[in-house]
Design a protein around this motif. Structure first.
Motif, short mmCIF file in Angstrom:
data_model
loop_
_atom_site.label_atom_id
_atom_site.label_comp_id
_atom_site.label_asym_id
_atom_site.label_seq_id
_atom_site.Cartn_x
_atom_site.Cartn_y
_atom_site.Cartn_z
N UNK A 114 0.83 -1.20 0.00
CA UNK A 114 0.00 0.00 0.00
C UNK A 114 0.87 1.25 0.00
N UNK A 115 1.94 1.22 0.78
CA UNK A 115 2.85 2.35 0.80
C UNK A 115 3.48 2.62 -0.55
N UNK A 116 3.80 1.58 -1.28
CA UNK A 116 4.40 1.76 -2.60
C UNK A 116 3.42 2.43 -3.57
N UNK B 84 5.34 11.31 -0.23
CA UNK B 84 6.63 10.66 -0.01
C UNK B 84 6.81 10.32 1.46
N UNK B 85 6.43 11.25 2.33
CA UNK B 85 6.52 11.00 3.77
C UNK B 85 5.61 9.85 4.19
N UNK B 86 4.38 9.86 3.70
CA UNK B 86 3.43 8.79 4.04
C UNK B 86 3.90 7.44 3.48
N UNK B 87 4.46 7.46 2.29
CA UNK B 87 4.96 6.23 1.68
C UNK B 87 6.08 5.64 2.51
N UNK B 88 7.01 6.48 2.97
CA UNK B 88 8.12 5.99 3.79
C UNK B 88 7.62 5.41 5.10
N UNK B 89 6.69 6.11 5.76
CA UNK B 89 6.15 5.61 7.03
C UNK B 89 5.47 4.26 6.83
N UNK C 74 -2.34 10.16 4.16
CA UNK C 74 -2.29 11.29 3.22
C UNK C 74 -3.40 12.31 3.43
N UNK C 75 -4.55 11.87 3.96
CA UNK C 75 -5.63 12.81 4.22
C UNK C 75 -5.33 13.68 5.45
N UNK C 76 -4.66 13.08 6.44
CA UNK C 76 -4.32 13.83 7.65
C UNK C 76 -3.23 14.84 7.37
N UNK C 77 -2.20 14.42 6.63
CA UNK C 77 -1.04 15.27 6.39
C UNK C 77 -1.17 16.12 5.13
N UNK C 78 -2.21 15.85 4.32
CA UNK C 78 -2.37 16.55 3.06
C UNK C 78 -3.13 17.86 3.20
#
Length: 482
Positions: free
Chosen positions: A18-20, A41-46, A89-93
């Protein structure tokens, strides 16, 4: 206590995958210079790192199959873990969403419910719009795999009747289940691509076509506009109706179709009944609107056709505010939403085959009453149906409507009016999306609901998507003791 490591191992792997997928909206926002690429990118890494650590920590050298208990836990665990990370992504976007809203949106996406808490979709960054569609697209193909591989083995809600339908009947043509799953994946991609091409040909711009193709084939209903399909023309509506119907048919029939069994799709009784239900509902409501001078001619037929197909398949797109069509329309939309599509499709709700089996069981019971010494066998698709299947189907109906009542009562206790509470519970449990009334109806959304109601609805979506019993089993002592 049984070994949970294999369950966490698979969950960790899927979380990493899912992260990818977050790299797709990252690349889109980066190429368009929207300034939100860093969020993805941040969410993907986490997500990738967390999933990867879980995977490595639970990895075992010897490969073993999953036990029945582990399969139950895995089925629910995946649909809980993925929304937890899909919400990031919704929280940090750019939505300024609380985690409650973000989790609700992610759960709605992965369960292909299509209920949204966001307003101003027209102005969201393209990356976030793409991410919403990706969640639904992944949820759509995921539920096909669950319906074909897991639920028949778990004997949930009568799905065991499709154990031989999914695998054994292929015989020499497709001896391995993995081969079937691979063909279904290719079909899913091909249908999505075809839908996008047809949307573009009908007048949609390319980006909208891709997003709506993903959520159409997933029968999810997320749109890139607050107005949903109201802003699109007649050709686009008819194209959407076609692909919503295709997505609501059993994908195993498509596999048989491309492997030299063209008649299997048309001989399937649930496919025929699905189209009969659609024709009756569309014909009846069109006649009601024409007689009431609400909508006339082709426009009235088109609006009825589109919205009825959307609700029956659980897609949840809207092209008109049908809450203003009168009480007959409202009642009809409520009931057809509890029908659903075919088993083994991306569609949701109760499913056509369960109604067929229930009616057949009632008919057989009446025959036994009239002929006490007679011997009667219930058949479906030409095969004798065992009592375990009938008992599972009846249990499903009982638990479905009990769950609907409990969920509606819980929502009412949070302060919602009864129409919003009851229709919201039905829309979540049947994974339809829009409810009824001014708040969550076709022209509204779920953003104004309180946080408690949103968590109740999110859990109700999970219950409905996993056919109820796959989740409820985890709350029994016998499950954990064995």
């Amino acid at each position: 206590m049984f070994d949970v490591r294999p369950v966490f191992n698979v969950v960790g792997l899927l979380v990493s995958c899912l992260g990818l997928t977050m790299l797709f909206p990252f690349a889109l926002d980066l190429s368009r210079g929207n300034g939100h690429s860093g969020v993805f990118l941040e969410c993907a890494l986490i997500t990738v790192l967390t999933g990867g650590m879980i995977y490595l920590a639970t990895r075992r050298e010897e490969a073993r199959g999953l036990t029945l208990q582990q399969t139950f836990l895995l089925t629910t665990g995946v649909w809980v873990a993925l929304p937890l990370f899909g919400a990031l992504p919704f929280v940090l976007g750019a939505t300024d969403a609380s985690y409650t809203d973000a989790f609700f949106e992610a759960m709605s996406g992965l369960t292909t419910t299509g209920a949204t808490v966001f307003s101003g979709l027209d102005y969201l960054p393209d990356g976030l719009l793409l991410w919403r569609s990706i969640l639904q697209w992944l949820g759509g193909i995921g539920i096909i795999v669950v319906a074909m591989v897991f639920l028949p083995e778990l004997r949930v809600g009568g799905m065991q009747i499709f154990r031989s339908e999914g695998f054994d009947t292929f015989g020499k043509i497709l001896p391995r289940a993995t081969e079937i799953a691979a063909q279904i994946a290719w079909l899913y991609v091909a249908l999505t691509a075809a839908c996008a091409v047809v949307y573009i040909a009908s007048g949609m711009r390319s980006f909208d076509a891709v997003l709506h193709a993903m959520t159409t084939i997933a029968t999810g209903g997320f749109s890139s506009y607050d107005a949903s399909f109201v802003r699109f023309g007649a050709a686009t509506e008819y194209a959407c109706v076609l692909f919503m119907c295709l997505a609501a048919l059993p994908f195993v029939r498509y596999v048989q179709l491309i492997n030299g069994q063209p008649s299997s799709l048309f001989k399937d009784t649930q496919v025929r009944m699905f189209f009969i239900i659609l024709m009756v509902a569309v014909g009846f409501l069109t006649a009601v609107l024409w007689q009431g001078n609400e909508l006339q001619g082709e426009l009235g037929f088109r609006k009825v056709l589109f919205n009825v197909v959307s609700i029956v398949t659980g897609t949840g797109y809207v092209s008109a505010d049908y809450s203003g069509w009168g009480p007959v329309a409202i009642v009809l939309f409520f009931y057809v939403g509890l029908v659903g599509g075919c088993a083994g499709s991306t569609s949701c709700s109760v499913k056509v085959f369960r109604y067929q089996l229930l009616v057949s069981a009632i008919h057989m019971q009446l025959r036994k009453i009239n002929s006490p010494h007679g011997v009667f066998n219930l058949r479906y698709q030409g095969r004798i149906v065992g009592t375990d299947v009938i008992n599972s189907v009846i249990s499903f109906f009982v638990i479905f409507f009990v769950s609907l009542g409990i969920s509606a009562m819980a929502l009412a206790f949070t302060g919602l009016d009864m129409l919003t509470a009851f229709s919201g519970a039905a829309a979540a449990l049947a994974n339809i999306g829009p409810g009824l009334g001014e708040v969550i109806g076709p022209s509204g959304n779920y953003g104004s609901l309180n946080d408690t109601a949103k968590w109740i609805l999110a859990m109700t979506m999970l219950l409905g998507r996993l056919e109820l019993l796959a989740v409820y089993t985890l709350f029994t002592l016998r499950f954990w003791r064995n």
